[in-house]
Design a protein around this motif. Structure first.
Motif, PDB file in Angstrom:
ATOM      1  N   LEU A  27       0.805  -1.232   0.000  1.00  0.00           N
ATOM      2  CA  LEU A  27       0.000   0.000   0.000  1.00  0.00           C
ATOM      3  C   LEU A  27       0.834   1.277   0.000  1.00  0.00           C
ATOM      4  N   PRO A  28       1.815   1.442   0.903  1.00  0.00           N
ATOM      5  CA  PRO A  28       2.586   2.692   0.879  1.00  0.00           C
ATOM      6  C   PRO A  28       3.262   2.943  -0.463  1.00  0.00           C
ATOM      7  N   GLU A  29       3.765   1.892  -1.065  1.00  0.00           N
ATOM      8  CA  GLU A  29       4.422   2.017  -2.368  1.00  0.00           C
ATOM      9  C   GLU A  29       3.435   2.529  -3.421  1.00  0.00           C
ATOM     10  N   ILE A  30       2.217   1.975  -3.402  1.00  0.00           N
ATOM     11  CA  ILE A  30       1.198   2.389  -4.368  1.00  0.00           C
ATOM     12  C   ILE A  30       0.801   3.845  -4.154  1.00  0.00           C
ATOM     13  N   LEU A  31       0.619   4.222  -2.900  1.00  0.00           N
ATOM     14  CA  LEU A  31       0.229   5.603  -2.590  1.00  0.00           C
ATOM     15  C   LEU A  31       1.312   6.594  -3.017  1.00  0.00           C
ATOM     16  N   LYS A  32       2.554   6.236  -2.767  1.00  0.00           N
ATOM     17  CA  LYS A  32       3.642   7.133  -3.149  1.00  0.00           C
ATOM     18  C   LYS A  32       3.768   7.269  -4.659  1.00  0.00           C
ATOM     19  N   GLU A  33       3.441   6.202  -5.391  1.00  0.00           N
ATOM     20  CA  GLU A  33       3.428   6.271  -6.855  1.00  0.00           C
ATOM     21  C   GLU A  33       2.444   7.335  -7.339  1.00  0.00           C
ATOM     22  N   ASN A  34       1.380   7.544  -6.546  1.00  0.00           N
ATOM     23  CA  ASN A  34       0.354   8.513  -6.907  1.00  0.00           C
ATOM     24  C   ASN A  34       0.541   9.847  -6.188  1.00  0.00           C
ATOM     25  N   ASN A  35       1.709  10.039  -5.592  1.00  0.00           N
ATOM     26  CA  ASN A  35       2.033  11.290  -4.899  1.00  0.00           C
ATOM     27  C   ASN A  35       0.990  11.650  -3.850  1.00  0.00           C
ATOM     28  N   SER A  36       0.484  10.617  -3.174  1.00  0.00           N
ATOM     29  CA  SER A  36      -0.536  10.842  -2.143  1.00  0.00           C
ATOM     30  C   SER A  36       0.067  10.628  -0.758  1.00  0.00           C
ATOM     31  N   GLU A  37       0.225  11.704  -0.025  1.00  0.00           N
ATOM     32  CA  GLU A  37       0.751  11.637   1.332  1.00  0.00           C
ATOM     33  C   GLU A  37      -0.361  11.489   2.369  1.00  0.00           C
ATOM     34  N   HIS A  38      -1.617  11.665   1.926  1.00  0.00           N
ATOM     35  CA  HIS A  38      -2.761  11.629   2.842  1.00  0.00           C
ATOM     36  C   HIS A  38      -3.892  10.849   2.164  1.00  0.00           C
ATOM     37  N   VAL A  39      -4.259   9.714   2.735  1.00  0.00           N
ATOM     38  CA  VAL A  39      -5.282   8.864   2.135  1.00  0.00           C
ATOM     39  C   VAL A  39      -6.530   8.828   3.020  1.00  0.00           C
ATOM     40  N   TYR A  40      -7.661   8.677   2.375  1.00  0.00           N
ATOM     41  CA  TYR A  40      -8.962   8.610   3.050  1.00  0.00           C
ATOM     42  C   TYR A  40      -9.448   7.169   2.981  1.00  0.00           C
ATOM     43  N   LEU A  41      -9.613   6.533   4.137  1.00  0.00           N
ATOM     44  CA  LEU A  41      -9.984   5.122   4.216  1.00  0.00           C
ATOM     45  C   LEU A  41     -11.485   4.972   4.479  1.00  0.00           C
ATOM     46  N   VAL A  42     -12.188   4.296   3.579  1.00  0.00           N
ATOM     47  CA  VAL A  42     -13.624   4.047   3.710  1.00  0.00           C
ATOM     48  C   VAL A  42     -13.834   2.582   4.065  1.00  0.00           C
ATOM     49  N   SER A  43     -14.482   2.331   5.222  1.00  0.00           N
ATOM     50  CA  SER A  43     -14.714   0.953   5.651  1.00  0.00           C
ATOM     51  C   SER A  43     -15.919   0.917   6.592  1.00  0.00           C
ATOM     52  N   ASP A  44     -15.986  -0.105   7.444  1.00  0.00           N
ATOM     53  CA  ASP A  44     -17.141  -0.220   8.344  1.00  0.00           C
ATOM     54  C   ASP A  44     -16.694  -0.683   9.732  1.00  0.00           C
ATOM     55  N   HIS A  45     -17.614  -0.577  10.682  1.00  0.00           N
ATOM     56  CA  HIS A  45     -17.281  -0.896  12.072  1.00  0.00           C
ATOM     57  C   HIS A  45     -17.064  -2.397  12.277  1.00  0.00           C
ATOM     58  N   GLY A  46     -17.671  -3.227  11.438  1.00  0.00           N
ATOM     59  CA  GLY A  46     -17.444  -4.664  11.543  1.00  0.00           C
ATOM     60  C   GLY A  46     -15.991  -5.019  11.293  1.00  0.00           C
ATOM     61  N   LEU A  47     -15.406  -4.438  10.254  1.00  0.00           N
ATOM     62  CA  LEU A  47     -13.996  -4.691   9.967  1.00  0.00           C
ATOM     63  C   LEU A  47     -13.091  -4.027  10.997  1.00  0.00           C
ATOM     64  N   GLU A  48     -13.573  -2.933  11.570  1.00  0.00           N
ATOM     65  CA  GLU A  48     -12.822  -2.315  12.664  1.00  0.00           C
ATOM     66  C   GLU A  48     -12.761  -3.258  13.865  1.00  0.00           C
ATOM     67  N   SER A  49     -13.887  -3.902  14.176  1.00  0.00           N
ATOM     68  CA  SER A  49     -13.968  -4.734  15.381  1.00  0.00           C
ATOM     69  C   SER A  49     -13.074  -5.964  15.319  1.00  0.00           C
ATOM     70  N   ILE A  50     -12.751  -6.438  14.104  1.00  0.00           N
ATOM     71  CA  ILE A  50     -11.893  -7.619  13.996  1.00  0.00           C
ATOM     72  C   ILE A  50     -10.446  -7.254  13.633  1.00  0.00           C
ATOM     73  N   GLY A  51     -10.148  -5.951  13.682  1.00  0.00           N
ATOM     74  CA  GLY A  51      -8.776  -5.514  13.533  1.00  0.00           C
ATOM     75  C   GLY A  51      -8.279  -5.272  12.120  1.00  0.00           C
ATOM     76  N   VAL A  52      -9.146  -5.443  11.118  1.00  0.00           N
ATOM     77  CA  VAL A  52      -8.707  -5.278   9.727  1.00  0.00           C
ATOM     78  C   VAL A  52      -8.430  -3.811   9.411  1.00  0.00           C
ATOM     79  N   VAL A  53      -9.278  -2.917   9.913  1.00  0.00           N
ATOM     80  CA  VAL A  53      -9.082  -1.487   9.672  1.00  0.00           C
ATOM     81  C   VAL A  53      -7.749  -1.032  10.259  1.00  0.00           C
ATOM     82  N   LYS A  54      -7.483  -1.438  11.498  1.00  0.00           N
ATOM     83  CA  LYS A  54      -6.216  -1.037  12.140  1.00  0.00           C
ATOM     84  C   LYS A  54      -5.007  -1.587  11.375  1.00  0.00           C
ATOM     85  N   LYS A  55      -5.144  -2.785  10.855  1.00  0.00           N
ATOM     86  CA  LYS A  55      -4.060  -3.386  10.084  1.00  0.00           C
ATOM     87  C   LYS A  55      -3.691  -2.509   8.887  1.00  0.00           C
TER      88      LYS A  55
END
Length: 382
Positions: free
Chosen positions: A22-50
């Motif tokens: 992921l960091p490599e891909i973001l840097k290819e697009n000159n993006s230093e700040h990314v907006y993450l769209v997800s849900d609380h279910g994935l947050e609860s099992i640790g995927v969002v934090k990962k």
């Protein structure tokens, strides 16, 4: 052979552990700040934090929106767009199933061009490229990471609108099978059948082409040979890899060949009764397969061979064998056998049928369908 066209404009990364790129891909697009769209279910099992940890370990900033819900609404899209604009982010990560990707795509449209999402309903109304997007599926089902549509529910109208434009295709898709190996069996089953239906409907579509056929056939081979195995044991890495790739290939197939009556009928079911998309599709599938048998031109036998557990050569195949096979598949996976079992009531059938028959997917269905026939299909599925 009729004329056709296709393009594959995306960058797709597949592999166990590919999330770390992921960091490599973001840097290819000159993006230093990314907006993450997800849900609380994935947050609860640790995927969002990962994902957050991987982004931030790369020295990048991450703003997170977690209010995605199944069958996401106009209000959710508006809330996401507001936060995106306030955050100062320059790219979007869509993490999850189809709902997260639908919200991310719609956010990208409104953040770039303004207005209301209803302004872009229908075909090709997005005027140009949107915010760079990385799609990370956590289910092997929707194929949204490679499709040119976003489906948003307008609660005021009980209607699921589709925004369809190749401008909203995610620029990147990261396919990491590790992300689907923690799914509950019920989610693996409904999402897996949904992916299979994408391939099946694309394969029999009026708009099918050699390109979409190639994607659909490989998808059916991968999914048909691994779906039961994956639902039985989500830790089976080989089956997880097959399901992840199969789902993506199925998405590519229907992105160009479109879908059919199964999806035309399932959208109103989800809008009126909040039935999860994959479940609605799976329940409706046998009814539509039986209805479309009259239009079969030999493809039912090929589909049957991909999904049947019996790998012996078929002698004297008849379309009803495929009908029986999809019913058996649903039963094996614990999917309800009727719409009434998931809460659908007869009083809404006429309204749902009117919405369904107006859906563009009906044009791709191999057997023509009018309102009277659509009502009959709902009653049979009920």
């Amino acid at each position: 052979m009729k004329d056709f066209r296709f393009k594959v404009p995306q960058n797709i990364e597949f592999g166990v552990g590919s999330l770390k790129k992921l960091p490599e891909i973001l840097k290819e697009n000159n993006s230093e700040h990314v907006y993450l769209v997800s849900d609380h279910g994935l947050e609860s099992i640790g995927v969002v934090k990962k994902v957050q940890d991987i982004v931030e370990a790369g020295g990048l900033t991450c703003t997170t929106f977690l209010d995605v819900v199944p069958n996401p609404t106009v209000d959710v899209v508006n809330a996401s767009t507001k936060l995106y604009k306030e955050s100062g982010a320059t790219s979007i990560i869509a993490l999850g199933g189809g709902s997260s990707m639908d919200v991310a795509k719609a956010t990208g449209v409104l953040a770039t061009y303004g207005g209301e999402i209803n302004d872009y309903e229908g075909l090709y109304k997005v005027p140009g490229p949107i915010v760079p997007m990385i799609a990370i599926p956590t289910t092997a089902g929707t194929g949204s990471e490679v499709t040119a549509s976003a489906v948003i529910t307008d609660e005021a109208k009980n209607f699921k609108m589709s925004v369809i434009s190749y401008e909203i295709l995610p620029k990147y898709a990261v396919l990491d099978p590790e992300l689907i190996m923690t799914a509950p069996a019920s989610i693996a089953a409904s999402c897996g059948v949904d992916a299979l239906i994408h391939a099946m409907e694309a394969y029999v579509s009026n708009f099918a082409s050699p390109f979409s056929d190639a994607m659909a056939e490989k998808a059916m081979e991968l999914i048909g040979g691994n779906l039961r195995r994956f639902v039985a044991n989500r830790k089976d890495e080989e089956a997880a890899c097959a399901m992840m790739v199969g789902s993506t290939f199925a998405g590519m197939a229907f992105a160009w060949a479109k879908l059919g009556n199964v999806h035309a009928m399932s959208h109103p079911v989800s809008a009126y009764f909040h039935v999860p998309h994959g479940v609605a599709n799976a329940v409706i599938l046998p009814t539509v397969v039986e209805y479309n048998a009259l239009a079969d031109n030999g493809r039912y036998e090929k589909i049957y061979n991909y999904i049947s557990e019996d790998k012996e050569p078929v002698i004297d195949f008849t379309p009803d064998m495929l009908v029986d096979e999809v019913k058996k598949l649903n039963k094996d996976l614990g999917i309800p056998s009727s719409l009434s079992e998931v809460g659908v009531t007869e009083d809404k059938i006429e309204a749902m049928a009117k919405d369904a028959v107006a859906h563009p997917n009906v044009l791709a269905n191999p057997r023509q369908t009018n309102l009277k026939e659509m009502i009959a299909l709902y009653k049979k599925a009920l």
